[in-house]
Design a protein around this motif. Structure first.
Motif, PDB file in Angstrom:
ATOM      1  N   SER A 150      27.160  81.918  24.754  1.00  0.00           N
ATOM      2  CA  SER A 150      28.203  81.194  25.301  1.00  0.00           C
ATOM      3  C   SER A 150      29.549  82.005  25.485  1.00  0.00           C
ATOM      4  N   MET A 151      29.848  82.720  24.538  1.00  0.00           N
ATOM      5  CA  MET A 151      31.073  83.539  24.691  1.00  0.00           C
ATOM      6  C   MET A 151      31.051  84.698  25.723  1.00  0.00           C
ATOM      7  N   THR A 152      29.870  85.317  26.017  1.00  0.00           N
ATOM      8  CA  THR A 152      29.599  86.133  27.095  1.00  0.00           C
ATOM      9  C   THR A 152      29.639  85.421  28.586  1.00  0.00           C
ATOM     10  N   LYS A 153      29.097  84.262  28.445  1.00  0.00           N
ATOM     11  CA  LYS A 153      29.006  83.578  29.977  1.00  0.00           C
ATOM     12  C   LYS A 153      30.584  83.127  30.163  1.00  0.00           C
ATOM     13  N   GLY A 154      31.182  82.715  29.168  1.00  0.00           N
ATOM     14  CA  GLY A 154      32.792  82.144  29.553  1.00  0.00           C
ATOM     15  C   GLY A 154      33.440  83.082  29.851  1.00  0.00           C
ATOM     16  N   ALA A 155      33.239  84.554  29.334  1.00  0.00           N
ATOM     17  CA  ALA A 155      34.121  85.649  29.862  1.00  0.00           C
ATOM     18  C   ALA A 155      33.574  86.140  31.473  1.00  0.00           C
ATOM     19  N   VAL A 156      32.263  85.854  31.817  1.00  0.00           N
ATOM     20  CA  VAL A 156      32.040  86.159  32.903  1.00  0.00           C
ATOM     21  C   VAL A 156      32.466  85.334  34.158  1.00  0.00           C
ATOM     22  N   LEU A 157      32.777  83.971  33.694  1.00  0.00           N
ATOM     23  CA  LEU A 157      33.299  82.908  34.538  1.00  0.00           C
ATOM     24  C   LEU A 157      34.749  83.437  34.856  1.00  0.00           C
ATOM     25  N   SER A 158      35.512  83.449  33.726  1.00  0.00           N
ATOM     26  CA  SER A 158      36.782  83.998  33.646  1.00  0.00           C
ATOM     27  C   SER A 158      37.143  85.337  34.645  1.00  0.00           C
ATOM     28  N   MET A 159      36.103  86.398  34.347  1.00  0.00           N
ATOM     29  CA  MET A 159      36.457  87.595  35.135  1.00  0.00           C
ATOM     30  C   MET A 159      36.198  87.028  36.608  1.00  0.00           C
ATOM     31  N   THR A 160      35.125  86.186  36.748  1.00  0.00           N
ATOM     32  CA  THR A 160      34.982  85.889  38.413  1.00  0.00           C
ATOM     33  C   THR A 160      36.245  85.219  38.905  1.00  0.00           C
ATOM     34  N   LEU A 161      36.963  84.366  38.239  1.00  0.00           N
ATOM     35  CA  LEU A 161      38.229  83.877  38.768  1.00  0.00           C
ATOM     36  C   LEU A 161      39.362  84.803  38.864  1.00  0.00           C
ATOM     37  N   SER A 162      39.344  85.708  37.916  1.00  0.00           N
ATOM     38  CA  SER A 162      40.398  86.796  38.245  1.00  0.00           C
ATOM     39  C   SER A 162      40.214  87.527  39.346  1.00  0.00           C
ATOM     40  N   VAL A 163      39.056  88.176  39.658  1.00  0.00           N
ATOM     41  CA  VAL A 163      38.677  88.955  40.631  1.00  0.00           C
ATOM     42  C   VAL A 163      38.889  88.394  42.044  1.00  0.00           C
ATOM     43  N   ALA A 164      38.434  87.141  42.052  1.00  0.00           N
ATOM     44  CA  ALA A 164      38.863  86.143  43.223  1.00  0.00           C
ATOM     45  C   ALA A 164      40.023  86.168  43.550  1.00  0.00           C
ATOM     46  N   LYS A 165      41.037  85.982  42.603  1.00  0.00           N
ATOM     47  CA  LYS A 165      42.494  85.647  42.682  1.00  0.00           C
ATOM     48  C   LYS A 165      42.982  87.157  43.091  1.00  0.00           C
ATOM     49  N   ASP A 166      42.608  88.176  42.370  1.00  0.00           N
ATOM     50  CA  ASP A 166      43.375  89.644  42.783  1.00  0.00           C
ATOM     51  C   ASP A 166      43.032  90.211  43.930  1.00  0.00           C
ATOM     52  N   TYR A 167      41.833  89.937  44.712  1.00  0.00           N
ATOM     53  CA  TYR A 167      41.371  90.594  45.881  1.00  0.00           C
ATOM     54  C   TYR A 167      40.840  89.719  47.152  1.00  0.00           C
ATOM     55  N   ILE A 168      41.533  88.600  47.054  1.00  0.00           N
ATOM     56  CA  ILE A 168      41.478  87.559  48.138  1.00  0.00           C
ATOM     57  C   ILE A 168      42.025  88.060  49.598  1.00  0.00           C
ATOM     58  N   GLU A 169      43.224  88.986  49.338  1.00  0.00           N
ATOM     59  CA  GLU A 169      43.777  89.276  50.602  1.00  0.00           C
ATOM     60  C   GLU A 169      43.084  90.667  50.919  1.00  0.00           C
ATOM     61  N   GLN A 170      42.281  91.175  50.214  1.00  0.00           N
ATOM     62  CA  GLN A 170      41.400  92.276  50.520  1.00  0.00           C
ATOM     63  C   GLN A 170      40.131  92.110  51.217  1.00  0.00           C
ATOM     64  N   GLY A 171      39.917  90.690  51.301  1.00  0.00           N
ATOM     65  CA  GLY A 171      38.606  90.265  52.087  1.00  0.00           C
ATOM     66  C   GLY A 171      37.614  90.204  51.133  1.00  0.00           C
ATOM     67  N   ILE A 172      37.599  90.335  49.796  1.00  0.00           N
ATOM     68  CA  ILE A 172      36.451  90.066  48.714  1.00  0.00           C
ATOM     69  C   ILE A 172      36.505  88.909  48.203  1.00  0.00           C
ATOM     70  N   ARG A 173      35.301  88.024  48.099  1.00  0.00           N
ATOM     71  CA  ARG A 173      35.159  86.914  47.710  1.00  0.00           C
ATOM     72  C   ARG A 173      34.316  86.985  46.396  1.00  0.00           C
ATOM     73  N   CYS A 174      34.706  86.433  45.379  1.00  0.00           N
ATOM     74  CA  CYS A 174      33.914  86.392  44.172  1.00  0.00           C
ATOM     75  C   CYS A 174      33.669  85.120  43.756  1.00  0.00           C
ATOM     76  N   ASN A 175      32.399  84.599  43.397  1.00  0.00           N
ATOM     77  CA  ASN A 175      32.010  83.224  42.768  1.00  0.00           C
ATOM     78  C   ASN A 175      30.854  83.746  41.779  1.00  0.00           C
ATOM     79  N   CYS A 176      30.873  82.533  41.135  1.00  0.00           N
ATOM     80  CA  CYS A 176      29.604  82.611  40.122  1.00  0.00           C
ATOM     81  C   CYS A 176      28.646  81.335  40.113  1.00  0.00           C
ATOM     82  N   ILE A 177      27.410  81.681  39.641  1.00  0.00           N
ATOM     83  CA  ILE A 177      26.447  80.653  39.511  1.00  0.00           C
ATOM     84  C   ILE A 177      26.084  80.180  37.974  1.00  0.00           C
TER      85      ILE A 177
END
Length: 251
Positions: A150-177
């Motif tokens: 659970s710890m690792t998958k919580g981190a994956v979710l948080s990384m997903t949100l961070s990357v989506a925020k940081d690179y939205i203006e560069q045309g990179i979409r980031c989501n998770c399932i």
């Protein structure tokens, strides 16, 4: 709809299970697919079963040099990255050892980080791309005896949100399932190892934990992945998508 023509997709953990199903689905929709897996022979075999639009490469996602070498062999760079490589662990706070904790962190968290970082320069050079990470309902729901996982998958979710925020203006979409239980070779191996002779009974127990009454199938996860990586999902980024047979809201 959902065409991936002229797109190159890199799928980690792609020799079996969800990763393989995604690679097969993406290739069927026109993508050139690169299958990364710790077991190089199985990655090559899986790619051969898909056909001429697939390549298998051995890669330890937890090792920086291995990841760098694998992505250096991918040319042109990937426009789609799907991080499926991961390992599981059964245990609570008391029974989880530091070695268990570190082992899961290295594959599930560090591995996802290293692959995203390796794919990033190529996506930036192309003017965009899509990153899709495999999280879990364990990231947002309390699951018994899944402390480190659970710890690792919580981190994956948080990384997903961070990357989506940081690179939205560069045309990179980031989501998770976030899947609930999915019937993969891992499940079969787990039951055979821990419940010899009781596999059928335990399989029913696992299936019943989802309100819909069964486990998911890798192909069902792959269909959601296809949508999220396609141009039809161009308005979607920074989101976590449960696919769980009703587990999150109905259990």
């Amino acid at each position: 709809m959902f065409s991936l023509d002229k797109k190159r997709a890199v799928v980690t953990g792609a020799a079996s299970g969800i990763g393989l199903a995604i690679a097969q689905t993406f290739a069927a929709q026109g993508a050139e697919v690169v299958l990364l897996d710790l077991d190089e022979a199985k990655a090559i075999e899986a790619a051969a079963s898909i056909g001429r639009n697939a390549t298998g490469i051995g890669c330890n996602v937890a090792d920086e040099a291995s990841v760098a070498d694998a992505f250096a062999r991918i040319a042109p760079a990937a426009s789609l990255l799907i991080n499926c490589a991961g390992i599981a662990h059964v245990g609570n706070l008391a029974s989880t050892t530091a070695a268990d904790f570190d082992r899961l962190y290295h594959v599930n968290v560090r591995g996802t980080f290293l692959c995203m970082q390796a794919a990033l320069p190529g996506m930036l050079a192309q003017g965009g791309g899509v990153i899709l990470n495999m999280a879990s309902i364990a990231a947002t729901r309390g699951l018994a005896d899944r402390f480190a996982y659970s710890m690792t998958k919580g981190a994956v979710l948080s990384m997903t949100l961070s990357v989506a925020k940081d690179y939205i203006e560069q045309g990179i979409r980031c989501n998770c399932i976030s899947p609930a239980r999915v019937h993969t070779p891992f499940v079969d191996g787990f039951l055979k190892k821990n419940y010899p002779g009781q596999e059928a009974e335990k399989m029913k127990t696992l299936a019943a934990s989802q309100p819909i009454g069964r486990m998911g199938q890798p192909a069902e996860i792959a269909q959601l992945a296809l949508y999220l990586c396609s141009d039809e999902a161009s308005f979607l980024t920074g989101c976590d998508y449960p696919i769980d047979g009703g587990y999150f809201n109905l259990r």
